[in-house]
Design an enzyme around this catalytic site. Structure first.
Site, short mmCIF file in Angstrom:
data_model
loop_
_atom_site.label_atom_id
_atom_site.label_comp_id
_atom_site.label_asym_id
_atom_site.label_seq_id
_atom_site.Cartn_x
_atom_site.Cartn_y
_atom_site.Cartn_z
CE LYS A 425 -40.45 39.25 26.23
NZ LYS A 425 -41.45 40.02 26.98
CE1 TYR A 426 -41.62 48.46 20.21
CE2 TYR A 426 -42.52 46.43 19.30
CZ TYR A 426 -41.87 47.64 19.12
OH TYR A 426 -41.47 48.04 17.87
#
Length: 823
Positions: A425-426
Site C-alpha cells: 500500500k504505497y
C-alpha cells in the site's frame, strides 16, 4: 429606487436586539407579521397587499423607505433595479392569481399531486426550489428529506422537465460534475458588496446584521426587508439562476470580479423572501440543508418511478415500473397500525423503489454525470438506464475502498482459506487513468484523483509515459486503470515520502519544470478495449493488467516510470506472506492491501443456531468499502488499529507560547445520514509552529459573507458538549491517529451505536498530514469510528465517562518540526 441607505441603527430593530442571536426562534420573530399593523407579503410571482381583515389586492407595490416603521417587522419586499436602459424599462410580471403559494412537500409522495403546485408560464420558478430548501432546512428526518426531494423533483419532471438538470445541481450545491473545472469563485467581498448595492445597507449596518444573525442568507433577507420597489423584476426561474451562476463561474481574467458582482446583483435584485436566503447561501456554497448525495439519488429514482407510472406495465419492467392501479390501491389503503405491517401494495411499491434506487446509484457511481443521467431518464425512463449511461472513457468512476484489519490473523480469518493477493500500500496519490488511442496516437488522456478531480495537467510526465506504453502495445485501444502515483529516487528506485510528492505544483505543470520523479504503480484494470471489466473477478482483471501492460522505465531519469504494485500471493504460504508484511513495515509504504482473487460465499455468525451465508464478490465495487479488499497499515498492530480522516470544525485560543494560534483544534467526522459534521475530539499534537502560523492566517475570524472562520456556529455541525471559541467552515481533511477510543459524555459521535447515552472520542489524537486527495464528504464516519471501537481488544470502555485528555506536549520548535515530518 432606494431613496437612502439604512444606518447601522436602522438595520436592527429593538426586537432583534432583545432576542438571542443564531436561533430559529429569533428569525421567526424577526420576520413575523405585527398583529396590530397592516402586513405586507411578497413572493416571487408578484406583489400582494394584505389588509387587517385578511383581504388582498394584487397590484404593484411601492414603498417609501422614509415612511417605514422598522418595528413593524415587514417581510422581505421587492427591490428596485439600479440598472439602466432596457433593463430599467421592463414591465413587472404578475400571475393572474397573485403570488405563488406552494403546498407542502413533506407528505407521502404517492398522495402528492404535482399538478396542484402554482407555476410560471416562463418556466420552473426558483421560488419553488427555495420552498423545497426551506422545508429541508427545518428537519433532520431522512424520511421527510427524501419525501420533500421526491415531491420537488416529480413536480419539476411533470411541469417543466427542462429544469430538472439545473434543479439537481442547485439542490446539490454544485454547478457541474466533480471532475469538471467549474468553480463559482465568489469571494466574500463580492457577495458583501452585491448585498450592499442591492439593499442600500451601509457596510457598518451589514456588519452588525452579520454579527447578530451569523448566516449570510439571513443577513441578505434582513438587508432587503425594508426596501421599497418601484419597478418589480420578473420572477426568477430555476434555469435562469443556474445559467447565471455558470456565467459567473466562466468569468476569467481582468475585470472578472466586477462581472461576477454584476451577475450576483442582478440575481439578488430579482429575488424575494426565501429566494434571497437560499440564493445567497448558494453563492456562499453553504446551503445548510441535510440533502446528501444518497438522498438526492433516492429521490430522483422515486420521482422517476412515480412520473413513469402507466396503465399497463410489461412483465420485463414490472420490477422497476409502477402501475396506476398499484398507486391507486395505496392511496386508498393505509398502514396497519396494530400489526405494524405494510399493505401488500405498499410493500410492492417499496420493492420497486429499492430496485430503482439501486439502479440509479449503480449508474451514478460508474458515471457521475447528472447531465447524461437526466437526459437518459427523461428520454426513456429507468429501463435499460445502465446500458444507455455506461462506464465511459473520460468520466471517472468512484473508486473501490478497503476495509481496515488489525492483524494478519484477522485477515486470514476473514478470508476463510480463500486465495488472495497481498500488495504494497504505497504512500502516494491514487490516480485513475483513462486513455484512448487511434492509429498509434493517444487521442484522449485523463487522470482523476480519489475524489474524482481532474489532475491531468498536474502530471504531464505520466501522460508522456502512457503514450509510450500504448506505442509499445498495439493491441490496446482504450483502458481505465486504477493506480498509485508515488515519488521515487530516479537513480535507485527507492520510494520517497508523500510529502515530497505533494511539493509538485497542482496544475498546469510543464515537463521542463518537473523536479520530483514519479512512478505509476498499477493495481487494477476496470476497462479495456471497449469492454467493462467491473464484473470480472480480481484474478481475471489482474491477469489482463499484467498481460497488456509491461513495466517500463525510460532512459531519461526525470521521466515517469510504470510498474505493477509489488505483491505476494497467498498460495506461496503464510510464512512468505508474513515476511512480505515485515518488508512493507520496513519500507516507505503504509502497509498492505489484501485482495480476494475469486468470488466465494462467506459464513456470517448471527448468534443463533443457524449461520447466514453471504456472497463475497471479487468484482470491482465502485464507491464501496468492500470486505474483499482489506487494508493492513503499519499502525494497525498498535493503537486503535486505523487512522481517521477528520475535518477541523472549530478551535480554542491557545495558551502560553501558543497564545497567538488556534490550539487545540476541534475535529469532526462526517455523518452521511444527515450531511452534518459531528465533533469528536480536540487535537493539539503533531503540529509544527509553521503549521500553526499558516492555519491562523487561513482561519481568521471574519464578519463577511463567505468567511471560513466565525465567532458563531453558522455551519451544519453537531458540537455535542464542545464549546469552541471559534467555528471553522468544514473544508479540509486531516489524517489523525489516536492511542485509543473511549466513551465520552461530551462527544455525540456514534451516540446510539455503542451506547444510548454516550458518544465516542479519541484519546491522544495526533495530526499526521493533510489529505488533499480527499473531499470533506469522504471523511471518516461515526459508523467507522464505532466499528473500530468494537474491534478494540476486550471492547475496553471508560467507566468514569471522563472526556478525553488533550495533552500539550512541551516540545521545542525543532522537535515539533521533527515530529511532523510525515505530514
Amino acid at each position: 429606487m432606494a431613496k437612502r441607505g439604512l444606518s447601522a441603527d436602522d438595520a436592527k430593530s429593538p426586537a432583534q436586539k432583545r432576542t438571542k442571536p443564531g436561533t430559529q426562534a429569533r428569525l421567526d420573530a424577526f420576520f413575523s407579521n405585527s398583529p396590530t399593523k397592516p402586513r405586507l407579503t411578497q413572493l416571487s410571482a408578484g406583489q400582494q397587499i394584505i389588509d387587517d381583515a385578511g383581504g388582498s389586492v394584487s397590484r404593484p407595490l411601492v414603498i417609501d423607505v422614509d415612511t417605514i416603521d422598522v418595528d413593524s417587522k415587514l417581510t422581505p419586499n421587492p427591490s428596485v433595479s439600479k440598472t439602466k436602459g432596457k433593463e430599467a424599462q421592463r414591465q413587472p410580471t404578475f400571475t393572474k392569481t397573485g403570488p405563488l403559494l406552494f403546498s407542502s412537500l413533506d407528505i407521502d409522495p404517492v398522495n402528492y399531486s404535482p399538478h396542484e403546485q402554482p407555476w410560471l408560464s416562463s418556466g420552473a420558478p426558483y421560488a419553488f426550489l427555495a420552498h423545497c430548501l426551506s422545508t429541508l432546512s427545518q428537519t433532520r428526518s431522512r424520511i421527510i428529506i427524501v419525501n420533500s426531494l421526491t415531491n420537488c423533483l416529480q413536480t419539476i419532471i411533470v411541469k417543466h422537465p427542462d429544469s430538472l438538470l439545473a434543479s439537481l445541481y442547485l439542490l446539490s450545491n454544485s454547478l457541474a460534475p466533480p471532475y469538471a473545472p467549474v468553480e463559482l469563485g465568489l469571494g466574500p467581498s463580492i457577495i458583501s458588496r452585491a448585498i450592499q448595492n442591492v439593499s442600500g445597507v451601509t457596510p457598518a449596518a451589514l456588519k452588525r446584521l452579520y454579527n447578530a444573525l451569523g448566516d449570510p442568507g439571513d443577513v441578505a433577507v434582513s438587508a432587503k426587508s425594508n426596501l421599497r420597489t418601484l419597478v418589480p423584476h420578473p420572477p426568477l426561474t430555476i434555469s435562469y439562476v443556474y445559467e447565471s451562476l455558470l456565467r459567473a463561474a466562466c468569468c476569467k481574467g481582468q475585470g472578472a470580479a466586477k462581472q461576477k458582482e454584476k451577475i450576483v446583483e442582478k440575481l439578488l435584485l430579482s429575488a424575494n423572501g426565501e429566494e434571497v436566503r437560499y440564493l445567497t447561501r448558494t453563492l456562499c456554497q453553504n446551503l445548510r440543508v441535510g440533502a446528501v448525495r444518497t438522498s438526492m439519488l433516492t429521490a430522483l429514482a422515486r420521482a422517476t418511478v412515480l412520473c413513469r407510472a402507466s396503465a399497463n406495465v410489461p412483465d420485463h419492467s414490472s420490477h422497476i415500473q409502477a402501475s396506476f392501479s398499484l398507486l391507486s390501491e395505496i392511496q386508498k389503503s393505509a398502514l396497519d397500525i396494530k400489526k405494524k405491517t405494510l399493505e401488500p401494495a405498499r410493500a410492492k411499491l417499496n420493492n420497486i423503489f429499492s430496485n430503482a434506487e439501486a439502479l440509479i446509484k449503480g449508474v451514478f457511481v460508474k458515471h457521475p454525470n447528472y447531465d447524461d443521467i437526466v437526459s437518459a431518464l427523461l428520454d426513456s425512463g429507468l429501463i435499460g438506464l445502465d446500458q444507455r449511461v455506461p462506464l465511459s472513457i473520460g468520466i471517472p468512476l468512484h473508486p473501490t475502498l478497503g476495509s481496515p484489519m488489525r492483524s494478519l490473523d484477522e485477515v486470514y480469518q476473514r478470508m476463510e482459506g480463500q486465495p488472495f493477493v497481498a500488495e504494497f500500500k504505497y504512500d502516494g496519490q491514487r490516480a485513475q487513468v483513462h486513455a484512448t488511442v487511434e492509429d498509434g496516437k493517444t487521442v484522449q488522456f485523463k487522470m482523476f484523483s480519489r475524489h474524482l478531480e481532474d489532475m491531468t495537467t498536474k502530471y504531464p510526465d505520466v501522460q508522456a509515459l502512457v503514450t509510450s506504453l500504448l506505442q509499445q502495445s498495439p493491441s490496446i485501444s482504450s483502458f481505465i486503470m486504477d493506480s498509485e502515483i508515488v515519488a521515487i529516487d530516479p537513480r535507485t528506485g527507492v520510494l520517497r515520502s508523500f510529502q515530497e510528492l505533494s511539493n509538485r505544483a497542482k496544475k498546469d505543470v510543464q515537463l521542463k519544470d518537473i523536479q520530483v520523479t514519479v512512478c505509476l504503480y498499477a493495481f487494477d484494470l476496470m476497462y479495456l478495449n471497449g469492454e467493462t471489466l467491473l464484473q470480472k473477478t480480481f484474478r481475471e482483471r489482474r491477469a489482463l493488467l499484467h498481460t497488456h501492460f509491461a513495466p517500463y522505465a525510460p532512459n531519461d531519469l526525470g521521466s515517469a516510470r510504470f510498474a505493477h504494485v509489488e505483491s505476494m500471493e497467498s498460495e506461496r504460504g503464510r510464512d512468505n506472506v508474513e515476511i512480505f508484511w515485515h518488508r512493507s513495515v520496513e519500507s516507505q509504504t503504509e502497509g498492505l492491501m489484501v485482495k480476494l482473487l475469486d468470488n466465494f460465499v462467506v459464513t456470517e455468525e448471527n448468534g443463533k443456531e443457524s449461520a447466514r451465508k453471504k456472497p463475497l464478490p471479487a468484482t470491482y465495487e465502485p464507491d464501496k468499502r468492500t470486505a474483499a479488499w482489506l487494508k493492513l497499515k503499519k499502525d494497525y498492530v498498535t493503537g486503535i488499529g486505523d487512522s481517521l480522516d477528520m475535518v477541523p470544525i472549530g478551535a480554542w485560543y491557545g495558551n502560553g507560547r501558543k497564545v497567538k494560534w488556534w490550539s487545540p483544534i476541534l475535529m469532526g467526522l462526517y455523518d452521511t445520514s444527515t450531511g452534518r459534521f459531528v465533533a469528536v475530539c480536540k487535537c493539539m499534537s503533531g503540529f509544527t509552529d509553521k503549521f500553526y502560523q499558516d492555519m491562523r492566517e487561513r482561519y481568521t475570524p471574519s464578519d463577511e459573507a463567505g468567511a471560513v472562520c466565525s465567532m458563531q456556529s453558522i455551519w451544519e455541525c453537531d458540537f455535542g458538549g464542545f464549546q469552541p471559541d471559534v467555528y471553522f467552515r468544514p473544508q479540509e481533511v486531516w489524517e489523525i491517529r489516536g492511542a485509543d477510543i473511549t466513551l465520552s459524555p461530551v462527544s455525540v459521535a456514534a451516540k446510539g451505536l455503542v451506547s444510548p447515552s454516550r458518544g465516542l472520542s479519541l484519546r491522544f489524537p495526533r495530526y499526521l498530514r493533510s489529505r488533499e486527495d480527499k473531499s470533506i464528504e469522504q471523511a471518516s464516519t461515526p459508523e467507522f469510528l464505532a466499528s473500530i471501537w468494537k474491534k478494540q481488544q476486550g471492547n475496553r470502555q471508560d467507566d468514569d465517562g471522563d472526556e478525553l485528555v488533550d495533552v500539550d506536549f512541551l516540545v521545542s520548535s525543532a522537535a515539533s518540526e521533527e515530529d511532523s515530518e510525515d505530514s
